[in-house]
Write an enzyme that holds these catalytic residues in place. Structure first.
Site, PDB file in Angstrom:
ATOM      1  CG  ASP A  81      -0.222  -0.125   2.535  1.00  0.00           C
ATOM      2  OD1 ASP A  81       0.784  -0.866   2.600  1.00  0.00           O
ATOM      3  OD2 ASP A  81      -0.654   0.506   3.514  1.00  0.00           O
ATOM      4  CG  ASP A 111       6.953   4.183   1.831  1.00  0.00           C
ATOM      5  OD1 ASP A 111       7.233   3.037   2.205  1.00  0.00           O
ATOM      6  OD2 ASP A 111       6.267   4.972   2.500  1.00  0.00           O
ATOM      7  CD  GLU A 143       4.286   0.529   6.659  1.00  0.00           C
ATOM      8  OE1 GLU A 143       5.175   0.854   7.463  1.00  0.00           O
ATOM      9  OE2 GLU A 143       3.784   1.329   5.841  1.00  0.00           O
ATOM     10  CD  GLU A 144       2.580   3.962   4.218  1.00  0.00           C
ATOM     11  OE1 GLU A 144       2.673   4.548   5.320  1.00  0.00           O
ATOM     12  OE2 GLU A 144       3.517   3.916   3.404  1.00  0.00           O
TER      13      GLU A 144
END
Length: 381
Positions: A81, A111, A143-144
C-alpha cells in the site's frame, strides 16, 4: 535463465499504475487486490508457489510467494500500500512511472513498490533450481494505517526463515532498531454557561490544565528513567500534538480535546506505557471520572530491536559491509521479528516517502540488486 517476466522498467511501471492507497478515511481507502494479483502472477511466472490471504473483514490481501523447501532461508518483505496524495502538489502523474533526471517518480516509487520490482529483476536473472533453502517474498496490506497485514501474517504463518529483510527506504543503510508509536486523545467535558459567572459551571479547559500538568510530569519521567544510546534522541518522547476547546469569549468552555503521542524506545513495552499513563492520571481521573475520557487514536506500534549480538546482524553487516543503526520512524519489523531475526534495508531515502513527486534515485538500483543477490546467495544457496 530465460526471462519469463517483462523488463525491470515495465514491471515497475505496472506496479505504480495500480492504486493501493491505505487511509483511515474510508472515502480514500482502496483495495490492494489488483496489485496483489499482478505481483502474484509475476512470481508464479518465475516458478514460485504463491498464496494470497485476505485480511479478515476487509478487501485487503497479503501475498506470500515461495520457491524452495525446507527450514530457514530468506524472507524479503515489503508493503503493497501507499499513503494518499494531494493532486495539487504533484507535478507528475502519481500513477505513471516517470523517469527523468536519473529519478523514478510515482506514488509508491520509493515507499515501496520499487523494492518489489528490484526483487523480481534479481530473481529473473538467477538459477533458483540450485537453491538449498527457500526464498520467501511477502507483500503486506495496510502498513500505512494499522499494520493489519503484518499482524495477520504472523498469527497464521508457520514459516521460520533464518533472516527477514524489510525493504523500506533506508538509503541502503542497515537498520536494526526503531522507536514505537502510541497516540491518544483525551476529552474533557465541562459545563456551558455565561462567562459573567464562571464559577457557575465546570470549565473543561481548567481540568485539561491539570491533565497536561500530569502528562508533562510523565514526559519528564520517561526522559529521566529510560535511555537507549543508539538513538539520536535516546529517550522515549512525548508530543502534545493538538488542543481544541471553547467557542466564544463570553462562554464557559464545555469541551476540550487534547491529542498526544508517545514514541517508546526498545525495552519499554506498550503495556508498560499504558500502566504508567493510568498511574499518572489516576488522581485527576478519580476526581473527574464522569468528565475525563481517554482513547487511542490509532493502532499502536511497539518499539523494535534486533540485538547487536544476533548472529544474523553480524552476517548481514559483514556481507553488505554495513554497520547497523537505529531510526525514529516505524515499520512492520516489531511484528515480523516475532518469527525470525528482522532487519530493515532498502533503496531510496525515507525523506522522499509520503511527499509530493515521490521518487527513487537511479543510483540505488544496481547496489540494491547486488545486495539482494548477496543475501539470496548467503541464506539460500
Amino acid at each position: 535463465m530465460i526471462r519469463k517476466i517483462p523488463s525491470f522498467i515495465e514491471v515497475y511501471k505496472s506496479l505504480i499504475q495500480i492504486p493501493t492507497i491505505s487511509s483511515n478515511n474510508k472515502l480514500l481507502d482502496q483495495s490492494n487486490k489488483n496489485f496483489i494479483d499482478l505481483l502474484s502472477n509475476y512470481f508464479s511466472d518465475l516458478n514460485f508457489s504463491v498464496k494470497n490471504y485476505q485480511i479478515p473483514h476487509t478487501d485487503k490481501y497479503n501475498m506470500l510467494a515461495c520457491v524452495g523447501s525446507g527450514n530457514g532461508g530468506l524472507l524479503l518483505s515489503g508493503h503493497s500500500d501507499t499513503v494518499d496524495f494531494d493532486e495539487k502538489k504533484w507535478t507528475k502523474d502519481p500513477f505513471k512511472l516517470t523517469e527523468t533526471n536519473n529519478k523514478f517518480y510515482g506514488l509508491g516509487a520509493v515507499d515501496m513498490k520499487g523494492f518489489f520490482a528490484l526483487i523480481l529483476e534479481v530473481i529473473s536473472s538467477i538459477n533458483i533450481k540450485k537453491i538449498n533453502k527457500p526464498i520467501y517474498i511477502l507483500a503486506t496490506a495496510n502498513e500505512e494505517t494499522d499494520m493489519s497485514g503484518a499482524k495477520n501474517f504472523i498469527q497464521s504463518t508457520i514459516i521460520k526463515p533464518d533472516c527477514i529483510i524489510i525493504g523500506e527506504p533506508t538509503s541502503l543503510k542497515l537498520i536494526n532498531a526503531h522507536k514505537g508509536h502510541m497516540s491518544y486523545s483525551i476529552k474533557v467535558i465541562g459545563d456551558t454557561g455565561h462567562s459573567s459567572n464562571p464559577d457557575h459551571g465546570v470549565n473543561s479547559i481548567e481540568i485539561m490544565h491539570d491533565v497536561i500538568r500530569s502528562l508533562l510530569i510523565l514526559k519528564k519521567y520517561f526522559k529521566e528513567e529510560y535511555q537507549h544510546p543508539n538513538f539520536s534522541i535516546p529517550y522515549p518522547t512525548m508530543n502534545l500534538s493538538s488542543i481544541h476547546g471553547g467557542s466564544a469569549i463570553n462562554r464557559i468552555c464545555p469541551l476540550c480535546i487534547l491529542n498526544f503521542e508517545i514514541r517508546p524506545i526498545p525495552g519499554l513495552t506498550l503495556t508498560q506505557i499504558e500502566i504508567v499513563i493510568k498511574e499518572k492520571l489516576e488522581t485527576i481521573m478519580k476526581k473527574w471520572s464522569h468528565r475525563i475520557f481517554i482513547k487511542k487514536l490509532f493502532s499502536s506500534v511497539p518499539a523494535y530491536e534486533c540485538p547487536h549480538n544476533s548472529g544474523t546482524i553480524k552476517i548481514v553487516e559483514k556481507l553488505c559491509q554495513l554497520n547497523s543503526a537505529a531510526v525514529n520512524y516505524c515499520t512492520e519489523a516489531p511484528f515480523l521479528q516475532r518469527i525470525a531475526p528482522t532487519l530493515i534495508l532498502g533503496p531510496g531515502s525515507i525523506e522522499q516517502a509520503h511527499q509530493p513527486d515521490e521518487y527513487l534515485e537511479h543510483y540505488f538500483i544496481q547496489p540494491t540488486k547486488n545486495i539482494i543477490t548477496k543475501l539470496i546467495n548467503k541464506f539460500c544457496y
